[in-house]
Motif scaffolding. Structure first.
Motif, PDB file in Angstrom:
ATOM      1  N   GLU A 230       0.840  -1.205   0.000  1.00 31.90           N
ATOM      2  CA  GLU A 230       0.000   0.000   0.000  1.00 31.90           C
ATOM      3  C   GLU A 230       0.868   1.245   0.000  1.00 31.90           C
ATOM      4  OE1 GLU A 230      -3.386   0.489   2.578  1.00 31.90           O
ATOM      5  OE2 GLU A 230      -3.856  -1.649   2.304  1.00 31.90           O
ATOM      6  N   VAL A 231       0.733   2.023  -1.065  1.00 35.61           N
ATOM      7  CA  VAL A 231       1.507   3.258  -1.185  1.00 35.61           C
ATOM      8  C   VAL A 231       0.596   4.358  -1.733  1.00 35.61           C
ATOM      9  CG1 VAL A 231       3.784   2.212  -1.534  1.00 35.61           C
ATOM     10  CG2 VAL A 231       2.261   2.491  -3.494  1.00 35.61           C
ATOM     11  N   GLU A 232       1.064   5.601  -1.612  1.00 33.27           N
ATOM     12  CA  GLU A 232       0.324   6.702  -2.223  1.00 33.27           C
ATOM     13  C   GLU A 232       0.744   6.823  -3.672  1.00 33.27           C
ATOM     14  OE1 GLU A 232      -0.134  10.522  -0.365  1.00 33.27           O
ATOM     15  OE2 GLU A 232      -0.290   9.550   1.596  1.00 33.27           O
ATOM     16  N   VAL A 233      -0.168   6.445  -4.562  1.00 36.02           N
ATOM     17  CA  VAL A 233       0.173   6.360  -5.975  1.00 36.02           C
ATOM     18  C   VAL A 233       0.113   7.738  -6.646  1.00 36.02           C
ATOM     19  CG1 VAL A 233      -0.430   5.294  -8.183  1.00 36.02           C
ATOM     20  CG2 VAL A 233      -0.703   4.010  -6.059  1.00 36.02           C
ATOM     21  N   VAL A 234       1.204   8.072  -7.323  1.00 38.95           N
ATOM     22  CA  VAL A 234       1.258   9.326  -8.077  1.00 38.95           C
ATOM     23  C   VAL A 234       1.165   9.039  -9.580  1.00 38.95           C
ATOM     24  CG1 VAL A 234       2.677  11.351  -8.622  1.00 38.95           C
ATOM     25  CG2 VAL A 234       2.615  10.461  -6.279  1.00 38.95           C
ATOM     26  N   ASP A 235       1.914   8.024 -10.025  1.00 37.96           N
ATOM     27  CA  ASP A 235       1.977   7.717 -11.463  1.00 37.96           C
ATOM     28  C   ASP A 235       2.479   6.277 -11.617  1.00 37.96           C
ATOM     29  OD1 ASP A 235       2.419   7.562 -14.183  1.00 37.96           O
ATOM     30  OD2 ASP A 235       4.045   9.030 -14.207  1.00 37.96           O
ATOM     31  N   SER A 236       1.638   5.415 -12.189  1.00 35.27           N
ATOM     32  CA  SER A 236       2.027   4.001 -12.245  1.00 35.27           C
ATOM     33  C   SER A 236       2.851   3.645 -13.486  1.00 35.27           C
ATOM     34  CB  SER A 236       0.780   3.106 -12.168  1.00 35.27           C
ATOM     35  OG  SER A 236      -0.013   3.309 -13.310  1.00 35.27           O
ATOM     36  N   THR A 237       3.241   4.655 -14.287  1.00 34.72           N
ATOM     37  CA  THR A 237       4.082   4.394 -15.456  1.00 34.72           C
ATOM     38  C   THR A 237       5.385   3.709 -15.027  1.00 34.72           C
ATOM     39  OG1 THR A 237       3.268   6.472 -16.349  1.00 34.72           O
ATOM     40  CG2 THR A 237       5.083   5.448 -17.534  1.00 34.72           C
ATOM     41  N   ALA A 238       5.755   2.660 -15.765  1.00 35.47           N
ATOM     42  CA  ALA A 238       7.010   1.944 -15.541  1.00 35.47           C
ATOM     43  C   ALA A 238       7.012   1.027 -14.320  1.00 35.47           C
ATOM     44  CB  ALA A 238       8.215   2.880 -15.489  1.00 35.47           C
ATOM     45  N   ALA A 239       5.879   0.884 -13.640  1.00 43.84           N
ATOM     46  CA  ALA A 239       5.813  -0.048 -12.498  1.00 43.84           C
ATOM     47  C   ALA A 239       6.155  -1.461 -12.978  1.00 43.84           C
ATOM     48  CB  ALA A 239       4.439  -0.030 -11.855  1.00 43.84           C
ATOM     49  N   THR A 272       5.547   3.653  -8.313  1.00 41.76           N
ATOM     50  CA  THR A 272       4.282   4.387  -8.485  1.00 41.76           C
ATOM     51  C   THR A 272       4.208   5.629  -7.599  1.00 41.76           C
ATOM     52  OG1 THR A 272       3.034   3.231  -6.752  1.00 41.76           O
ATOM     53  CG2 THR A 272       3.058   2.212  -8.938  1.00 41.76           C
ATOM     54  N   ARG A 273       5.119   5.743  -6.623  1.00 45.22           N
ATOM     55  CA  ARG A 273       5.076   6.912  -5.725  1.00 45.22           C
ATOM     56  C   ARG A 273       5.634   8.172  -6.381  1.00 45.22           C
ATOM     57  NH1 ARG A 273       7.172   4.220  -0.123  1.00 45.22           N
ATOM     58  NH2 ARG A 273       9.164   4.476  -1.175  1.00 45.22           N
ATOM     59  N   ARG A 274       6.313   7.977  -7.559  1.00 42.86           N
ATOM     60  CA  ARG A 274       6.948   9.136  -8.213  1.00 42.86           C
ATOM     61  C   ARG A 274       6.432   9.327  -9.630  1.00 42.86           C
ATOM     62  NH1 ARG A 274      12.015   7.609  -5.261  1.00 42.86           N
ATOM     63  NH2 ARG A 274      12.538   6.153  -6.916  1.00 42.86           N
ATOM     64  N   LEU A 275       6.440  10.585 -10.063  1.00 44.81           N
ATOM     65  CA  LEU A 275       5.998  10.943 -11.412  1.00 44.81           C
ATOM     66  C   LEU A 275       7.063  10.558 -12.436  1.00 44.81           C
ATOM     67  CD1 LEU A 275       3.574  12.466 -12.688  1.00 44.81           C
ATOM     68  CD2 LEU A 275       4.936  14.538 -12.547  1.00 44.81           C
ATOM     69  N   GLY A 276       6.621  10.063 -13.597  1.00 46.04           N
ATOM     70  CA  GLY A 276       7.565   9.785 -14.681  1.00 46.04           C
ATOM     71  C   GLY A 276       7.933   8.327 -14.773  1.00 46.04           C
ATOM     72  N   ALA A 277       8.679   7.980 -15.816  1.00 48.27           N
ATOM     73  CA  ALA A 277       9.055   6.589 -16.041  1.00 48.27           C
ATOM     74  C   ALA A 277      10.471   6.329 -15.530  1.00 48.27           C
ATOM     75  CB  ALA A 277       8.934   6.244 -17.510  1.00 48.27           C
ATOM     76  N   SER A 278      11.486   6.612 -16.350  1.00 46.83           N
ATOM     77  CA  SER A 278      12.859   6.254 -15.971  1.00 46.83           C
ATOM     78  C   SER A 278      13.318   6.958 -14.696  1.00 46.83           C
ATOM     79  CB  SER A 278      13.818   6.552 -17.126  1.00 46.83           C
ATOM     80  OG  SER A 278      13.579   7.819 -17.669  1.00 46.83           O
ATOM     81  N   VAL A 279      12.862   8.184 -14.482  1.00 46.42           N
ATOM     82  CA  VAL A 279      13.288   8.902 -13.272  1.00 46.42           C
ATOM     83  C   VAL A 279      12.673   8.311 -12.005  1.00 46.42           C
ATOM     84  CG1 VAL A 279      13.826  11.105 -14.366  1.00 46.42           C
ATOM     85  CG2 VAL A 279      11.481  10.630 -13.669  1.00 46.42           C
ATOM     86  N   ALA A 280      11.579   7.552 -12.166  1.00 43.60           N
ATOM     87  CA  ALA A 280      10.876   7.014 -10.997  1.00 43.60           C
ATOM     88  C   ALA A 280      11.383   5.639 -10.578  1.00 43.60           C
ATOM     89  CB  ALA A 280       9.379   6.926 -11.289  1.00 43.60           C
ATOM     90  N   LEU A 281      12.268   5.033 -11.385  1.00 48.59           N
ATOM     91  CA  LEU A 281      12.716   3.668 -11.105  1.00 48.59           C
ATOM     92  C   LEU A 281      13.449   3.612  -9.763  1.00 48.59           C
ATOM     93  CD1 LEU A 281      13.916   2.883 -14.728  1.00 48.59           C
ATOM     94  CD2 LEU A 281      11.880   1.956 -13.590  1.00 48.59           C
ATOM     95  N   HIS A 283      15.651   2.630  -6.284  1.00 52.63           N
ATOM     96  CA  HIS A 283      16.969   2.138  -5.870  1.00 52.63           C
ATOM     97  C   HIS A 283      16.800   1.019  -4.840  1.00 52.63           C
ATOM     98  CE1 HIS A 283      19.391   5.290  -7.855  1.00 52.63           C
ATOM     99  NE2 HIS A 283      18.272   5.985  -7.735  1.00 52.63           N
ATOM    100  N   ARG A 284      17.845   0.197  -4.723  1.00 51.66           N
ATOM    101  CA  ARG A 284      17.780  -0.990  -3.870  1.00 51.66           C
ATOM    102  C   ARG A 284      17.332  -0.679  -2.435  1.00 51.66           C
ATOM    103  NH1 ARG A 284      20.138  -6.127  -4.685  1.00 51.66           N
ATOM    104  NH2 ARG A 284      20.258  -7.357  -2.791  1.00 51.66           N
ATOM    105  N   ALA A 285      17.905   0.381  -1.865  1.00 55.59           N
ATOM    106  CA  ALA A 285      17.588   0.701  -0.465  1.00 55.59           C
ATOM    107  C   ALA A 285      16.092   1.005  -0.293  1.00 55.59           C
ATOM    108  CB  ALA A 285      18.425   1.886   0.004  1.00 55.59           C
ATOM    109  N   GLU A 286      15.506   1.653  -1.295  1.00 56.66           N
ATOM    110  CA  GLU A 286      14.076   1.980  -1.211  1.00 56.66           C
ATOM    111  C   GLU A 286      13.222   0.720  -1.313  1.00 56.66           C
ATOM    112  OE1 GLU A 286      13.490   6.058  -3.556  1.00 56.66           O
ATOM    113  OE2 GLU A 286      14.489   4.544  -4.775  1.00 56.66           O
ATOM    114  N   ILE A 287      13.662  -0.201  -2.175  1.00 55.97           N
ATOM    115  CA  ILE A 287      12.928  -1.467  -2.330  1.00 55.97           C
ATOM    116  C   ILE A 287      13.007  -2.256  -1.021  1.00 55.97           C
ATOM    117  CG2 ILE A 287      12.670  -3.584  -3.678  1.00 55.97           C
ATOM    118  CD1 ILE A 287      14.288  -2.192  -5.929  1.00 55.97           C
ATOM    119  N   ASP A 288      14.232  -2.346  -0.480  1.00 63.20           N
ATOM    120  CA  ASP A 288      14.448  -3.072   0.786  1.00 63.20           C
ATOM    121  C   ASP A 288      13.586  -2.494   1.902  1.00 63.20           C
ATOM    122  OD1 ASP A 288      16.251  -4.958  -0.105  1.00 63.20           O
ATOM    123  OD2 ASP A 288      18.022  -3.746   0.382  1.00 63.20           O
ATOM    124  N   GLU A 289      13.513  -1.179   1.937  1.00 63.42           N
ATOM    125  CA  GLU A 289      12.783  -0.507   3.013  1.00 63.42           C
ATOM    126  C   GLU A 289      11.291  -0.866   2.976  1.00 63.42           C
ATOM    127  OE1 GLU A 289      10.931   2.982   5.056  1.00 63.42           O
ATOM    128  OE2 GLU A 289      11.365   3.265   2.930  1.00 63.42           O
TER     129      GLU A 289
END
Ligand code: ADP
Length: 293
Positions: A230-239, A272-281, A283-289
């Protein structure tokens, strides 16, 4: 190590109050140019997720090609074998209106020229733990890479996107298929109600369902639903790109597959928490968190 065989596009995105129709000119409000293409996105996503990544693809001889290479390289991806083809790079012309409705024209450009893989390109495939491919380059090329991968024990992950039918010759080489509902329907004629029908085609598959999470199925009898974070979705492009890349990285690290799918779901959610495609991808630490929550 992960090798990604796929497309690189420059996305030219213009926004306007309303979309133009045929023979009409509309004055827009904003413009951005962002690197994209499923191949490049997944290569960047895999690098950010912590893998050592080689990207095999083709850019044009135009200024978009120069920018694409620079941006993919800056993300930590090995682009030493990225081809430069005389002519235009792949381009996506995107128009978005105030409601978020869009109109997209993709010209494959150099991506269409990625055929007849060289010995060096095939060696890069054989040297990886996992190969990741999508369907924005000629399907014969994906098949050629998959044959090399299988011969060397490199696991083949196919993200069968955009939606289309896939030759059995390629499906027979796939270790793991990743599809969303539309892509699954194009392959099996069935959607979310029957993820296990994907096992008629491949030994393992993931069916992603956006905010409804994902199904993991395999021929050992596993049929497991992995809920979305569960996250606050801004833009699901590139999910989907973040998800596929993270899954390949985790599987390449030898993680248990269900845990790998859960980690991939965290990557998709962070994206999905960030706007845009490639810029929203992510990082490992965020995924782990998020995964640890
Ligand atoms: P695609 O972009 O290829 O259509 P999905 O939209 O199914 O792919 O997203 C891929 C994965 O990303 C999902 O299975 C889910 O784990 C995650 N994800 C996508 N959208 C959301 C969302 N709104 N909230 C949480 N996770 C999401």
């Amino acid at each position: 190590r992960v090798v990604v065989v796929g497309s690189a596009n420059m996305d030219l995105v213009g926004t306007a109050p309303v979309l133009p129709r045929a023979r009409e000119t509309v004055l827009g409000t904003d413009f951005v140019m962002v690197p994209g293409g499923k191949g490049a996105n997944q290569a960047v996503a895999a690098a950010r997720a912590g893998a050592s990544v080689v990207f095999l693809g083709a850019i044009g001889s135009d200024s978009f090609g120069v920018t694409l290479r620079a941006r993919i390289t800056a993300a930590g991806v090995d682009t030493g074998q990225l081809r430069v083809t005389y002519g235009p790079s792949g381009v996506a012309l995107v128009m978005v209106d105030a409601e978020g409705e869009n109109l997209i024209l993709v010209t494959p450009g150099a991506n269409a020229s990625l055929t007849g893989l060289t010995d060096a390109e095939l060696a890069a495939v054989r040297g990886a733990d996992v190969m990741v491919a999508q369907l924005e380059i000629p399907v014969e090329t994906v098949t050629e890479a998959a044959v090399a991968a299988r011969s060397a024990g490199t696991r083949v992950v196919l993200n069968a996107a955009p939606a289309r039918r896939v030759p059995a010759e390629l499906l027979d080489l796939v270790d793991m298929l990743v599809v969303n509902e539309v892509e699954a329907a194009a392959l099996t004629g069935r959607g979310r109600e029957a993820p296990e029908t994907l096992l008629d085609l491949v030994p393992r598959a993931v069916l992603t369902l956006g905010a409804d999470g994902a199904w993991y199925v395999d021929r050992d009898g596993t049929v497991a639903h992995v809920p979305a974070f569960e996250v606050e979705v801004v833009d699901s492009t590139a999910a989907g790109d973040a998800f596929t890349a993270a899954l390949a990285v985790a599987w390449g690290e030898g993680r248990d597959l269900l845990d790998a799918v859960r980690w991939a779901a965290a990557a998709g959610a962070v994206c999905t928490r960030r706007l845009g495609a490639s810029v929203a991808l992510p990082h490992r630490a965020e995924i782990d968190e998020l995964h640890a929550r």
